[in-house]
Every structure is written in C-alpha cells, then in structure tokens.
Enzyme design. Structure first.
Site, PDB file in Angstrom:
ATOM      1  N   SER A 179      22.355   7.195   2.642  1.00 56.04           N
ATOM      2  CA  SER A 179      21.952   8.129   3.696  1.00 56.04           C
ATOM      3  C   SER A 179      20.658   8.848   3.368  1.00 56.04           C
ATOM      4  CB  SER A 179      23.036   9.194   3.903  1.00 56.04           C
ATOM      5  OG  SER A 179      24.178   8.606   4.431  1.00 56.04           O
ATOM      6  N   HIS A 194      22.222   1.263   7.704  1.00 55.92           N
ATOM      7  CA  HIS A 194      22.898   2.561   7.582  1.00 55.92           C
ATOM      8  C   HIS A 194      23.891   2.793   8.702  1.00 55.92           C
ATOM      9  CE1 HIS A 194      22.798   7.131   7.973  1.00 55.92           C
ATOM     10  NE2 HIS A 194      23.380   6.908   6.819  1.00 55.92           N
ATOM     11  N   GLU A 205      21.467   1.848  11.779  1.00 53.54           N
ATOM     12  CA  GLU A 205      20.021   2.004  11.621  1.00 53.54           C
ATOM     13  C   GLU A 205      19.567   0.962  10.588  1.00 53.54           C
ATOM     14  OE1 GLU A 205      18.807   6.473  12.522  1.00 53.54           O
ATOM     15  OE2 GLU A 205      20.462   6.436  11.099  1.00 53.54           O
ATOM     16  N   ASN A 232      18.789  11.719  11.632  1.00 53.62           N
ATOM     17  CA  ASN A 232      18.635  12.977  10.895  1.00 53.62           C
ATOM     18  C   ASN A 232      17.219  13.529  10.937  1.00 53.62           C
ATOM     19  OD1 ASN A 232      21.282  13.470  10.350  1.00 53.62           O
ATOM     20  ND2 ASN A 232      21.274  12.239   8.486  1.00 53.62           N
TER      21      ASN A 232
HETATM   22  P1  NAD Z   1      32.716   7.247  -1.744  1.00 47.42           P
HETATM   23  O1  NAD Z   1      32.588   8.153  -2.907  1.00 47.42           O
HETATM   24  O2  NAD Z   1      33.786   7.476  -0.745  1.00 47.42           O
HETATM   25  O3  NAD Z   1      32.868   5.743  -2.284  1.00 47.42           O
HETATM   26  C1  NAD Z   1      32.102   5.189  -3.309  1.00 47.42           C
HETATM   27  C2  NAD Z   1      32.810   3.946  -3.854  1.00 47.42           C
HETATM   28  O4  NAD Z   1      31.944   3.290  -4.779  1.00 47.42           O
HETATM   29  C3  NAD Z   1      34.110   4.237  -4.586  1.00 47.42           C
HETATM   30  O5  NAD Z   1      35.102   3.330  -4.149  1.00 47.42           O
HETATM   31  C4  NAD Z   1      33.750   3.993  -6.053  1.00 47.42           C
HETATM   32  O6  NAD Z   1      34.842   3.517  -6.837  1.00 47.42           O
HETATM   33  C5  NAD Z   1      32.687   2.924  -5.913  1.00 47.42           C
HETATM   34  N1  NAD Z   1      31.772   2.795  -7.046  1.00 47.42           N
HETATM   35  C6  NAD Z   1      31.368   3.732  -7.913  1.00 47.42           C
HETATM   36  N2  NAD Z   1      30.480   3.196  -8.785  1.00 47.42           N
HETATM   37  C7  NAD Z   1      30.341   1.906  -8.442  1.00 47.42           C
HETATM   38  C8  NAD Z   1      29.568   0.831  -8.951  1.00 47.42           C
HETATM   39  N3  NAD Z   1      28.760   0.985  -9.989  1.00 47.42           N
HETATM   40  N4  NAD Z   1      29.686  -0.369  -8.349  1.00 47.42           N
HETATM   41  C9  NAD Z   1      30.505  -0.528  -7.285  1.00 47.42           C
HETATM   42  N5  NAD Z   1      31.230   0.450  -6.760  1.00 47.42           N
HETATM   43  C10 NAD Z   1      31.157   1.651  -7.325  1.00 47.42           C
HETATM   44  O7  NAD Z   1      31.285   7.244  -1.055  1.00 47.42           O
HETATM   45  P2  NAD Z   1      30.889   7.046   0.502  1.00 47.42           P
HETATM   46  O8  NAD Z   1      31.003   8.346   1.196  1.00 47.42           O
HETATM   47  O9  NAD Z   1      31.574   5.851   1.031  1.00 47.42           O
HETATM   48  O10 NAD Z   1      29.313   6.776   0.364  1.00 47.42           O
HETATM   49  C11 NAD Z   1      28.829   5.541  -0.137  1.00 47.42           C
HETATM   50  C12 NAD Z   1      27.401   5.343   0.346  1.00 47.42           C
HETATM   51  O11 NAD Z   1      27.412   5.352   1.779  1.00 47.42           O
HETATM   52  C13 NAD Z   1      26.420   6.413  -0.091  1.00 47.42           C
HETATM   53  O12 NAD Z   1      25.173   5.803  -0.350  1.00 47.42           O
HETATM   54  C14 NAD Z   1      26.318   7.329   1.131  1.00 47.42           C
HETATM   55  O13 NAD Z   1      25.056   7.954   1.241  1.00 47.42           O
HETATM   56  C15 NAD Z   1      26.502   6.338   2.246  1.00 47.42           C
HETATM   57  N6  NAD Z   1      26.995   6.914   3.504  1.00 47.42           N
HETATM   58  C16 NAD Z   1      28.087   7.756   3.537  1.00 47.42           C
HETATM   59  C17 NAD Z   1      28.518   8.307   4.751  1.00 47.42           C
HETATM   60  C18 NAD Z   1      29.729   9.226   4.819  1.00 47.42           C
HETATM   61  O14 NAD Z   1      29.926   9.858   5.884  1.00 47.42           O
HETATM   62  N7  NAD Z   1      30.568   9.311   3.795  1.00 47.42           N
HETATM   63  C19 NAD Z   1      27.849   7.983   5.959  1.00 47.42           C
HETATM   64  C20 NAD Z   1      26.755   7.092   5.898  1.00 47.42           C
HETATM   65  C21 NAD Z   1      26.345   6.581   4.671  1.00 47.42           C
END
Ligand code: NAD
Length: 299
Positions: free
Chosen positions: A120, A141, A153, A192
């Site tokens: 993000s 994204h 996106e 954003n």
């Molecule tokens: P999260 O913390 O819920 O999940 C992260 C996952 O990655 C976990 O399952 C963890 O075990 C795993 N992980 C950790 N280290 C790792 C590695 N080295 N290799 C593989 N997997 C690994 O995070 P999230 O909220 O799903 O966010 C993940 C990405 O998505 C981020 O870049 C975030 O910016 C983006 N994002 C999140 C949202 C949101 O609303 N949560 C929205 C859009 C984008």
C-alpha cells in the site's frame, strides 16, 4: 488470458482474500507462507471466506467448495512457485522483509514468472532490482474486502515492460476486479492521493474550530452530491489509521496544526474507544448515524 497458475505469497488479511478471489474465478492458486502455523491460519481464513463468498455472491456450496479445492498450500518457496505464471506478494509492509523475499523469489521462480506487489505504501521501484527481473515486476494493489471493494490499481515502475503491464491488467479483470491502470509511479496510488489530502482538509477545519463534523459533511454532500462526507469516511477508515497518518505528518513537518489534530484524535476519540464504525462510534454513532437520517440534508 496468459496466466493459469497463480501463487500468492503471504496469506494474511489481504493474501487470503486475493487467493480466494482468484480461485473463485477459476485459477489454480498456490498459497505460500513462512511456516506451518501460518498455513494453518491460511486454511482457517479460506474456510471463513467460503461462507462470505457464498452469502455475497448468493452462490452454491459446490461453487465455493470448488474454489477452495483449487487452493494448495506450501511453506517452500521453490515448490510454491514451480510453474507459476504470476506471483502476487502480500507479505508484511516492512522493507527488509520484502527485499529479502524478492531476492529469494528471483532465484527460485521460473524465468517466465511475473511478480506483483500488493504494497500500500511502498513503491515497486524500491524492490525492482532485488527481483532480478525489473521488467516483469510492478504493483497490483487490492483493497480490503476484495469481493465487494473490487478495485485493482495496477502501477508500473519506470522499468516495467508494457506487455507485462497489460497482462496484469487482463488478469485483474479476469478475477472480477475493476482494473485501474497507473502509468507512472505514485505514492498512495490514485485513491489515497485523493483521499488523504481530502480527509486532512476536513480534519483541519475541525481542529481550527471552523465547523463541526456534521456541518462539514453536510456541506460536502449537498455541494457535490456525494453519498458520504469526510467524517463519515473517516469512520469507515478507522480513527486509529487516521491518527497514525496525522501523527506521522506531525512528526515529519513539525506543523502545529497537525500536532493539535493528532492530540484531538487521541484524547477525544481513541482514548474513549471511539474508533469508528468497527466500535459502533467514531464521529457518528452506529448503526443509525445522523447523516443517514432522511432530513439530514434538509436543515
Ligand atoms: P498480514 O500481516 O495480515 O499478513 C502478512 C502475511 O505474510 C502473514 O500470513 C505472514 O505469516 C506472512 N509473512 C511474513 N513474512 C513472510 C515472508 N518472508 N514470506 C512470506 N510470507 C510472509 O498483512 P496484510 O494486511 O495482509 O498486508 C500484506 C500486504 O498487503 C502489505 O504490503 C500491505 O500494505 C498490503 N495491503 C493491505 C491491506 C489491508 O487492508 N490489510 C490493503 C491493501 C494492501
């Protein structure tokens, strides 16, 4: 559609949704995560998503079971990407974690594999070199609750190949997304880049005591025909997230108005448990917020 096999790396909040969405639209999806514990959680999340998709798309058990059966799970990156056309990275928003991941991925994934990041706040050019294949790397994204907030996106960095960009746009459409192409790198993407300054402007009117949230929202709603005003949107985003953004800006700029705003959000909202819609109260009280009343825009 050129892509058939998709790997989703990281099966947290977003990764599990991206994986299920892709499987629901007929793709074979491999989920990669770091250990068995994370994989067990991923399976639980996918189980829950079956119910969510069934209710939201008013579909049958068979359809969601079929989607579930198209998911496979691995903790070994080489196995997880063995024949992948596309790897979607959704691992933590931490630069060294992502950099190390892309270095490993670049070594084990087949030459044909395209990589996309769901980050993000980080830009693809930060990791392009680590991937070892900058031309096959870009951002894709998604938004949380992907099945209903179905924006994708798609953003290039200066080294992304135009054909790869177009393929990823086609893939996004193939999994039911509205693809939104960004031809240049832009922090915050489109949404954003618009939303953050808009919400900040509204919050500054509040902290300067120019007007109250209801008046500000009403002005915006009547003036533009929008269904929600900025404070109603802040309740959806969550006051904690809004606070984190304001706090970071206060620290980076030393601006007094942002410092006052951070203090206001903390003492009047966060400390009182008013975190927005998720806690039933933020700037408005739910489930029947004032802006939903039939006479809100009339007086
Ligand atoms: P999260 O913390 O819920 O999940 C992260 C996952 O990655 C976990 O399952 C963890 O075990 C795993 N992980 C950790 N280290 C790792 C590695 N080295 N290799 C593989 N997997 C690994 O995070 P999230 O909220 O799903 O966010 C993940 C990405 O998505 C981020 O870049 C975030 O910016 C983006 N994002 C999140 C949202 C949101 O609303 N949560 C929205 C859009 C984008």
């Amino acid at each position: 559609m050129n892509y058939k096999k998709i790997t989703v790396a990281g099966s947290g909040v977003l990764g599990s949704q991206i994986a299920f969405q892709s499987a629901f639209h007929g793709f074979d999806v491999t989920i990669y995560d770091i250990n068995e514990e994370a994989i067990a959680k991923a399976k639980e999340r996918a189980e829950k998503l079956k119910a969510t998709y069934k209710a939201f798309f008013k579909t049958t058990d068979t359809q969601v079971e079929e989607a579930f059966s198209r998911l496979t799970f691995f903790t070994d990156l080489a196995q997880a990407t063995e024949d992948a056309d596309l790897v979607i990275e959704a691992i933590p928003e931490v630069v060294p974690i992502k950099t190390e991941f892309y270095e490993q991925l670049g070594e084990v994934a087949p030459e044909k594999t395209v990589f996309v990041t769901n980050s993000s706040t980080l830009l693809p050019s930060q990791f392009a070199e680590a991937t070892g294949r900058p031309q096959k790397f870009l951002a894709l994204h998604f938004a949380n609750e992907i099945w209903k907030n179905n924006t994708a996106e798609v953003m290039k960095h200066p080294g992304t190949d135009e054909n790869v960009f177009n393929e990823v746009i086609a893939f996004a459409r193939a999994i039911g997304m509205v693809a939104l192409p960004l031809h240049k790198e832009q922090p915050g993407y489109i949404l954003n880049s618009l939303l953050v300054p808009f919400l900040e402007a509204a919050e500054l009117l509040l902290v300067k005591e120019v007007a109250d949230p209801e008046t500000i929202d009403k002005t915006w709603m009547i003036g533009t025909g929008a269904p929600l005003g900025p404070f109603a949107i802040l309740d959806v985003v969550g006051i904690r997230t809004a606070y984190n953004i304001v706090e970071a800006k206060a620290a980076a700029t030393n601006r007094e108005d942002f410092q006052q705003l951070a203090k206001l959000l903390k003492t009047e909202y966060i400390d009182k448990g008013k975190l927005g819609r998720e806690t039933g109260e933020g700037f408005y009280k739910y489930p029947n917020p004032a802006f939903m009343a039939s006479d809100f825009l009339k007086k």
